[in-house]
Structures are given as C-alpha cells and as structure tokens.
Design an enzyme around this catalytic site. Structure first.
Site, PDB file in Angstrom:
ATOM      1  N   GLU A  72      53.714  46.895  44.262  1.00 18.44           N
ATOM      2  CA  GLU A  72      52.537  46.004  44.322  1.00 18.44           C
ATOM      3  C   GLU A  72      52.846  44.773  45.168  1.00 18.44           C
ATOM      4  O   GLU A  72      53.912  44.156  45.023  1.00 18.44           O
ATOM      5  CB  GLU A  72      52.160  45.605  42.892  1.00 18.44           C
ATOM      6  CG  GLU A  72      50.703  45.767  42.567  1.00 18.44           C
ATOM      7  CD  GLU A  72      50.176  47.193  42.699  1.00 18.44           C
ATOM      8  OE1 GLU A  72      49.614  47.539  43.761  1.00 18.44           O
ATOM      9  OE2 GLU A  72      50.302  47.958  41.732  1.00 18.44           O
TER      10      GLU A  72
ATOM     11  N   ASP B   7      52.938  45.841  50.439  1.00 17.77           N
ATOM     12  CA  ASP B   7      52.448  46.419  51.714  1.00 17.77           C
ATOM     13  C   ASP B   7      52.363  45.376  52.820  1.00 17.77           C
ATOM     14  O   ASP B   7      52.822  45.594  53.935  1.00 17.77           O
ATOM     15  CB  ASP B   7      51.128  47.192  51.534  1.00 17.77           C
ATOM     16  CG  ASP B   7      49.965  46.403  50.955  1.00 17.77           C
ATOM     17  OD1 ASP B   7      50.149  45.223  50.573  1.00 17.77           O
ATOM     18  OD2 ASP B   7      48.845  46.968  50.886  1.00 17.77           O
TER      19      ASP B   7
ATOM     20  N   ASP C 277      45.841  50.647  50.626  1.00 22.46           N
ATOM     21  CA  ASP C 277      44.655  51.286  50.044  1.00 22.46           C
ATOM     22  C   ASP C 277      43.999  52.229  51.045  1.00 22.46           C
ATOM     23  O   ASP C 277      43.610  53.352  50.715  1.00 22.46           O
ATOM     24  CB  ASP C 277      43.636  50.227  49.607  1.00 22.46           C
ATOM     25  CG  ASP C 277      44.243  49.168  48.709  1.00 22.46           C
ATOM     26  OD1 ASP C 277      45.355  49.393  48.192  1.00 22.46           O
ATOM     27  OD2 ASP C 277      43.604  48.114  48.529  1.00 22.46           O
TER      28      ASP C 277
ATOM     29  N   LEU D 101      41.055  49.859  41.995  1.00 21.59           N
ATOM     30  CA  LEU D 101      41.178  51.260  42.406  1.00 21.59           C
ATOM     31  C   LEU D 101      40.613  51.482  43.810  1.00 21.59           C
ATOM     32  O   LEU D 101      40.326  52.615  44.203  1.00 21.59           O
ATOM     33  CB  LEU D 101      40.494  52.178  41.379  1.00 21.59           C
ATOM     34  CG  LEU D 101      41.073  52.109  39.965  1.00 21.59           C
ATOM     35  CD1 LEU D 101      40.253  52.957  38.996  1.00 21.59           C
ATOM     36  CD2 LEU D 101      42.540  52.574  39.937  1.00 21.59           C
TER      37      LEU D 101
ATOM     38  N   SER E 265      37.729  50.651  45.575  1.00 23.54           N
ATOM     39  CA  SER E 265      36.389  51.112  45.957  1.00 23.54           C
ATOM     40  C   SER E 265      36.031  50.590  47.347  1.00 23.54           C
ATOM     41  O   SER E 265      35.405  51.298  48.140  1.00 23.54           O
ATOM     42  CB  SER E 265      35.353  50.658  44.923  1.00 23.54           C
ATOM     43  OG  SER E 265      35.372  49.256  44.777  1.00 23.54           O
TER      44      SER E 265
HETATM   45  C1  GLA Z   1      45.105  45.127  46.973  1.00 26.54           C
HETATM   46  C2  GLA Z   1      45.258  45.134  48.494  1.00 26.54           C
HETATM   47  C3  GLA Z   1      46.443  46.003  48.916  1.00 26.54           C
HETATM   48  C4  GLA Z   1      47.712  45.637  48.152  1.00 26.54           C
HETATM   49  C5  GLA Z   1      47.424  45.536  46.645  1.00 26.54           C
HETATM   50  C6  GLA Z   1      48.602  44.990  45.884  1.00 26.54           C
HETATM   51  O1  GLA Z   1      44.759  46.404  46.528  1.00 26.54           O
HETATM   52  O2  GLA Z   1      44.091  45.612  49.110  1.00 26.54           O
HETATM   53  O3  GLA Z   1      46.643  45.893  50.303  1.00 26.54           O
HETATM   54  O4  GLA Z   1      48.271  44.462  48.642  1.00 26.54           O
HETATM   55  O5  GLA Z   1      46.307  44.713  46.359  1.00 26.54           O
HETATM   56  O6  GLA Z   1      49.670  45.866  45.929  1.00 26.54           O
END
Ligand code: GLA
Length: 383
Positions: free
Chosen positions: A34, A37, A175, A127, A129
């Site tokens: 988490e 990225d 994501d 999630l 969306s």
């Molecule tokens: C959100 C962001 C992702 C990532 C997560 C945390 O979903 O869109 O790019 O940074 O938070 O891991």
C-alpha cells in the site's frame, strides 16, 4: 441479466440504437503493497468480479454525452470543439472527461460520442471504482477513435494521468494496471517502475474475502496527496530518485536528520516493498501462514507508521485475524481512511470467518458489514 447486458439494453432504450462498442473493466483488491506504487515500488493486487461497464456509440456532431445508468440516468455533456473542463457538480463524469482530455493530449482525434456507464463496485470502498471507469472509457474511446492502437499498459497509464492531472488525486499506477491486466485466479506482482507484471497463482484452496467497514473513504484526496508529498520529500533529502531505491539501513542511518513523521512515513514504504516481494514468494509456495504474518505486519505499518487506518478498521482487522487463526491473514486494502478490509483464508474456513465477523463487527450505522467472497478475475475486455 448481467450488468453488461443490462447496460447495453439500457443504452438501446436511452439512445435509440445499439452501442458500437462496450467494455468491462474490473475493480481491484490489493493483497499487499500500500502506497508503494507512487514510490516506484512493488504491489500485489488482483482484479475482482465487480466492474464498470462503458457502452459507446459515435455521434455525427462534436458532443460527448454521458449518461450514468446507476445515478438515475443523469446526463452530463461536453463539446469537443472547446477545451475539456472538469464538472464539479458531476464528479462521476470527470473520469470520462479526464480520459478524453488525456487521449486528446496523446494525439487521438476524438469525435462526438454517446456513452452510457454503469458499475457494481461499491464506491468509496478502496476497490478502485474510479480507475475501472477510466480504464473502460479509455478502451472504448481507443476502440472507436484510435483503432485499438493503445495496449493495456498505455491505457492504464493514460487513466492514471487523467486521475492525477484532471481529477487532482495524485495516485500511482497500481489500480489502473490491475484493472487492465488482471489474470483469472492470479494476483499480479507489479514493479511500478519497470511496469513488469508477473501473475502469481493464488494458493490452491484459498479464497479472498472483502469486508466493507461501512466507512466510506469520502474526501481524502488531500490526505493522500500529503502522504505522497512526504514520501517524495524524504527521497529527495536522501538523494534517491524514489523510496524504492532506499534500504531500511540507509533510512535508519539518516534518521537523526529526518523529521520524525517523515521518517515513519518512509519506513512504511521501505518495509512494505520488502513485504510485497516476500508475499509473492510465500504465495508461490502456497504458504498461508507466512502470508498471514506479512499481511498483519503490513496493517501495523499502515496503522502506526503511515497512519492511514481508523480505529474501527483496526478493530475489524483484529476480528478477522482472530477468526482466521494463523492460516491466512487480513489487512486494510486501498488508500486508507475507511473502505474495505481484505482477508486471505482457506476456502473451507471462509464461512466460519464470515460468521465470526458478522457477530464481532458493526458498521457505524449499526449493521452487519457487507462481505464478498472473491477469486481473482481477468482484466478489462471488450464485450
Ligand atoms: C489508491 C491509489 C493507488 C495506490 C493506493 C494505495 O488506491 O489510487 O495508486 O496508491 O491508493 O496503495
């Protein structure tokens, strides 16, 4: 009728003709990794069974007309002969507007289009969306106006750019890549710098549980962007291109020079990257015990170092961990400050875990939490 069938049928009713193109793009659940990225690090998400549908048909004029079938067929539109601007009163439309603007910037000559969108990913749940809507839009517009010239990774990166530059959420690329590249029954080990994606089979007999805390993530883009800025500042201070390039020893050696909060933010990212690689290895070995330990450590790190959990979420995770015992694990998933919790469990234990959580956790409005039993699904596709 599936969501895709309902959406294309609704398109016919609203527009009076069949769509030229329809796309489904899934949401994702992140198993571990988490806020790594955008630090050029590693993540281990899987695409889920819920998705966004975008059905589209060319028009003869320059108008892009968007209809949200889930929001009572509310309409929002823009004219391609003028610069595309965000619509503050129709935030759902900004993912489509942003994608259109980004594709134009990449040289795509868009034309007027009727678009109907629908989806079944719970919003504000962590999630993705929004990423799934952007990816589906990119594929649909790419199919109509760029002869499918863009590959899945290019679509994902344009969707990320749209969210950063147009919507103003400075997200990473996890994501969108997960939505575009998902593989059935596999998690994806993504190197967010090289964009190398390695499918890793989920342990045989394991199930993914997604439990909604009932706390919607709400307006947390500010918190998210602040965390990102803190990470980038530490990398700069250490002379590194990104926290991906910093080891825990290097970080600890610089501790005295770092602001204590900045140090903890960076420690989360640096240790989380190692946990992701270890988790991919544990997954390949089918080792649910090791996976459970890594997920637990990830949650603690998000709670104490990155400070993106909430007491209710910590409680929900603890209830899940208690029910799971050692064979599997649980942690908050997504950007934080609410949303969903993910658990990896033996499929035959899933019902007992669900029963336990339904007794031990109440959402803020006093209900039992919504729980989905998931497997990993394939990524976005044309219908
Ligand atoms: C959100 C962001 C992702 C990532 C997560 C945390 O979903 O869109 O790019 O940074 O938070 O891991």
């Amino acid at each position: 009728m599936t969501l895709a069938e309902r959406t294309t049928a609704r398109f016919g009713e609203l527009i009076g003709a069949a769509p030229d193109i329809a796309v489904r793009a899934p949401g994702r659940v992140n198993l571990i990794g988490e806020h790594t990225d955008y630090n050029d690090g590693f993540v281990l998400p899987a695409a889920i069974g819920q998705h966004s549908i975008v059905a589209a048909r060319r028009r003869l004029d320059n108008v892009v007309r968007m209809i949200a079938a889930d929001f009572g067929d509310v309409v929002s539109e823009f004219d391609l002969s003028r610069p595309i601007a965000p619509a503050p009163d129709q935030p759902w439309s900004n993912y489509i507007r942003g994608m259109a603007a980004t594709m134009q910037a990449h040289g795509v000559d868009l034309g007027g289009t009727d678009i109907v969108v629908a989806g079944d990913i719970p919003q504000g749940s962590g999630l993705s969306s929004s990423a799934s809507l952007s990816v589906a839009t990119g594929m649909a517009l790419g199919g109509l106006f760029a002869r499918g010239h863009f590959g899945a990774t290019q679509i994902a990166l344009m969707a990320q750019a749209a969210e950063c530059d147009f919507v103003g959420m400075r997200c990473g690329n996890m994501d969108q890549l997960a939505s575009a590249h998902g593989v059935l029954d596999h998690a994806l080990l993504i190197d967010c710098r090289s964009l190398d994606i390695r499918p890793v089979a989920l342990p045989p007999g394991a199930a993914i549980l997604i439990v909604h805390s009932g706390i919607s993530r709400g307006l947390v883009d500010g918190q998210y962007n602040e965390r990102r800025a803190q990470c980038e500042a530490v990398a700069r201070q250490l002379g590194a291109a990104a926290l991906r390039d910093v080891s825990l020893d290097e970080l600890d050696a610089a501790r005295a020079d770092l602001d204590p909060i900045a140090y903890r933010r960076a420690r989360h990212v640096v240790t989380e990257n190692v946990r992701v690689l270890d988790a991919a290895q544990a997954m390949e070995g089918g080792d649910l015990v090791a996976l459970g330990e890594l997920m637990a450590a990830s949650h603690v790190s998000m709670r104490d170092d990155f400070e993106i959990t909430l007491p209710a979420i910590d409680h929900l995770v603890a209830e899940l961990q208690r029910a799971i015992g050692g064979r599997g694990g649980a942690r908050m998933t997504g950007g934080g400050f609410g949303g969903a919790v993910v658990a990896l469990v033996e499929a035959e234990a899933a019902q007992a875990v669900i029963d336990h959580v339904e007794t031990g956790y109440r959402t803020p409005d006093g209900n039992t939490p919504a729980i989905m039993v998931e497997r990993a699904h394939a990524g976005a596709s044309f219908l």
